[in-house]
Design an enzyme around this catalytic site. Structure first.
Site, mmCIF file in Angstrom:
data_model
loop_
_atom_site.group_PDB
_atom_site.id
_atom_site.type_symbol
_atom_site.label_atom_id
_atom_site.label_comp_id
_atom_site.label_asym_id
_atom_site.label_seq_id
_atom_site.Cartn_x
_atom_site.Cartn_y
_atom_site.Cartn_z
ATOM 1 N N ARG A 76 53.238 18.723 43.159
ATOM 2 C CA ARG A 76 52.766 17.728 44.121
ATOM 3 C C ARG A 76 53.020 16.334 43.542
ATOM 4 N NH1 ARG A 76 47.187 15.279 45.152
ATOM 5 N NH2 ARG A 76 47.786 13.985 46.921
ATOM 6 N N HIS A 120 50.315 7.373 48.169
ATOM 7 C CA HIS A 120 49.309 7.488 47.107
ATOM 8 C C HIS A 120 49.133 6.084 46.515
ATOM 9 C CE1 HIS A 120 47.439 10.467 44.046
ATOM 10 N NE2 HIS A 120 47.007 9.258 43.720
ATOM 11 N N GLU A 165 43.521 10.515 49.462
ATOM 12 C CA GLU A 165 42.193 9.942 49.232
ATOM 13 C C GLU A 165 41.936 8.620 49.956
ATOM 14 O OE1 GLU A 165 41.781 9.764 44.966
ATOM 15 O OE2 GLU A 165 41.536 11.919 44.778
ATOM 16 N N ASN A 291 40.679 17.356 46.936
ATOM 17 C CA ASN A 291 40.606 16.868 45.555
ATOM 18 C C ASN A 291 39.154 16.945 45.123
ATOM 19 O OD1 ASN A 291 43.273 16.256 45.855
ATOM 20 N ND2 ASN A 291 43.059 14.042 45.600
ATOM 21 N N TYR A 293 36.493 16.803 41.695
ATOM 22 C CA TYR A 293 36.262 16.573 40.259
ATOM 23 C C TYR A 293 34.806 16.777 39.856
ATOM 24 C CZ TYR A 293 40.945 14.627 40.009
ATOM 25 O OH TYR A 293 42.319 14.476 40.046
ATOM 26 N N GLU A 350 43.953 18.505 43.867
ATOM 27 C CA GLU A 350 43.688 17.891 42.558
ATOM 28 C C GLU A 350 42.407 18.466 41.994
ATOM 29 O OE1 GLU A 350 43.543 13.609 42.151
ATOM 30 O OE2 GLU A 350 45.244 13.370 43.505
HETATM 31 O O1 IFM Z 1 44.378 9.645 38.834
HETATM 32 C C1 IFM Z 1 43.629 9.895 39.984
HETATM 33 C C2 IFM Z 1 44.541 10.193 41.151
HETATM 34 O O2 IFM Z 1 45.456 9.195 41.376
HETATM 35 C C3 IFM Z 1 43.715 10.361 42.407
HETATM 36 N N1 IFM Z 1 42.634 11.286 42.213
HETATM 37 C C4 IFM Z 1 41.817 11.153 41.036
HETATM 38 C C5 IFM Z 1 42.689 11.054 39.796
HETATM 39 C C6 IFM Z 1 41.826 10.922 38.533
HETATM 40 O O3 IFM Z 1 41.061 9.772 38.576
#
Ligand code: IFM
Length: 445
Positions: A76, A120, A165, A291, A293, A350
């Site tokens: 990706r 992006h 995002e 995405n 985290y 992500e």
């Molecule tokens: O590096 C970023 C990415 O560009 C977008 N999502 C989160 C990642 C980590 O912060």
């Protein structure tokens, strides 16, 4: 539960053009808002700009060799709009497109499926000078850029993502000001959020027209929110986070509109919505990129006297960015999305962990915490798949350490270590482990 992933599962990594390409002036590339922002003193913690980043513009063959060493079958990456149309809306720069031609061909030759994101975050600066995403002219410019790009690559690229995002594009960049263009205005941020969703929806049919067998989707970032205590104040904060961070973006895309509680809360700052906008935004998608985290905990100490504690941050379990490691949140988010919206397929677009990686005396980077992070999230993916939720792949953020926006190169997310002095890159322990997982198509030790 089986440790095996479905046949054809996409194993990949994710990157973004500005974070890895470097060569910001090569072959007619125009200026982006990130070039301007990074060159502004004080904006980037380590003072770097997008040059050289990882020099992927010239070293993409090395990047692909890393992917091959990890047995990956997907990649990706994003396209830099200012390479393709340097001022955003004017002349098309064939040399910029030539670069992506070469990259796509090299990926396909290596047996790696390209999953391409059109935006992006590197908006051409000239569009920002004219109001950026808050100006609806950017919508039209984006649709044209999508059309031009898919016309060139759509014979070989079949997986297209419009945006990455939009919360970051709008709130983080135009209200919090941590990202380019670095503004602090809620009304602007909300108009940006709306316009960029319109740009997404307007681009979907254009991509399909150029590439009838395309899979088209959008990538959103999600954070489940929890109240620290059972006080009404904490519960309300968590509810509003869910509404403004999660529902504000997925709701319109899936035809549910904006969440009413957040709309009322924003008062006079709500965006201008033109007739037909909500229908445009709700253009059917083939997949949603998620995405994920971390989660977010909310607490208002002034009104929680005597309240019962419901959730506590696990201070011993955080990444180098201070993000709590909470794999259950991925389960919560995907099951909620699956129940609430009619989403055909999910891609984990992500997921990854920042760590203060150091090269050890033996010349390797030993990062067991990152392996554990990815493993725990892959266990969640297996659980979701066992519950019949269609997940087509997992893209680890990131292929290699790169330019981590306002954190510069100080925040390392890579499966490969990058020496930014020499540009040497090599797999960390996590990269080698991830390669074994991808090779076996199963969660191995
Ligand atoms: O590096 C970023 C990415 O560009 C977008 N999502 C989160 C990642 C980590 O912060």
């Amino acid at each position: 539960m089986s440790t095996q992933f479905p046949q054809g599962f996409y194993w990949g990594t994710a990157t973004a053009s500005f974070q890895i390409e470097g060569a910001t002036k090569a072959d007619g590339r125009g200026e982006s808002i990130w070039d301007r922002f990074a060159a502004t003193p004080g904006k980037i913690r380590t003072g770097e700009t997008g040059d050289p980043a990882c020099e992927s513009y010239h070293r993409y063959a090395e990047d692909i060799a890393l992917m091959q060493a990890m047995n990956l079958n997907a990649y990706r990456f994003s396209i830099a709009w200012p390479r393709v149309i340097p001022d955003g809306s004017g002349t098309v720069n064939d040399k910029g497109l030539d670069y992506y031609d070469r990259l796509v061909d090299a990926l396909l030759a290596a047996g790696i499926t390209p999953l391409v994101t059109l935006y992006h975050w590197d908006l051409p600066q000239r569009l920002q000078d004219e109001g950026g995403w808050a100006n609806r002219a950017s919508i039209e410019a984006f649709v044209r850029y999508a059309d031009v790009t898919v016309a060139r690559l759509g014979d070989r690229v079949k997986n297209w993502t419009t945006l990455n995002e939009p919360w970051c594009v709008s709130i983080l960049s135009n209200l919090i000001g941590e990202h380019a263009p670095g503004l602090s205005d809620l009304k602007t941020a909300l108009q940006v959020a709306h316009n960029i969703l319109v740009a997404h929806g307007a681009a979907v049919p254009v991509i399909r027209k150029r590439c009838p067998d395309a899979q088209v989707g959008i990538v959103l970032n999600f954070e489940p929110a929890f109240p620290v205590t059972d006080s009404e104040a904490d519960r309300r904060l968590a509810r509003m986070h869910h509404a403004t961070f999660n529902e504000w973006f997925i709701g319109p895309v899936m035809g549910h509109g904006y969440p009413q509680n957040a709309w009322l809360d924003y008062g006079e700052n709500v965006p201008e919505v033109l007739p037909g906008d909500m229908e445009i935004i709700a253009a059917p998608v083939d997949y949603l990129g998620v995405n994920y985290y971390t989660r977010h905990l909310w607490h208002d100490p002034s009104s929680s006297d005597g309240a019962r504690v419901l959730h506590q941050r696990d201070e011993g379990n955080v990444s180098a960015r201070g993000w709590e490691i909470y794999p259950q949140g991925l389960y919560d988010i995907i099951t909620w999305l699956h129940k609430t919206y009619d989403i055909p397929r999910f891609l984990i677009s992500e997921n990854g962990m920042a760590r203060d990686d150091q090269v050890a005396e033996d010349g390797a980077v030993h990062d067991p915490e990152r392996i554990s992070y990815i493993r725990q999230h892959l266990e969640v993916v297996l659980r979701l798949i066992s519950e019949h939720i269609p997940i087509t792949g997992y893209m680890c953020w990131s292929l290699m350490d790169n330019f981590e926006w306002a954190f510069g190169t100080s925040s390392r997310f890579g499966l490969a270590y990058v020496n930014f002095e020499t540009q040497e890159r090599f797999l960390k322990d996590s990269g080698r482990w991830y390669g074994r997982v991808a090779g076996a198509n199963a969660l191995v030790d």
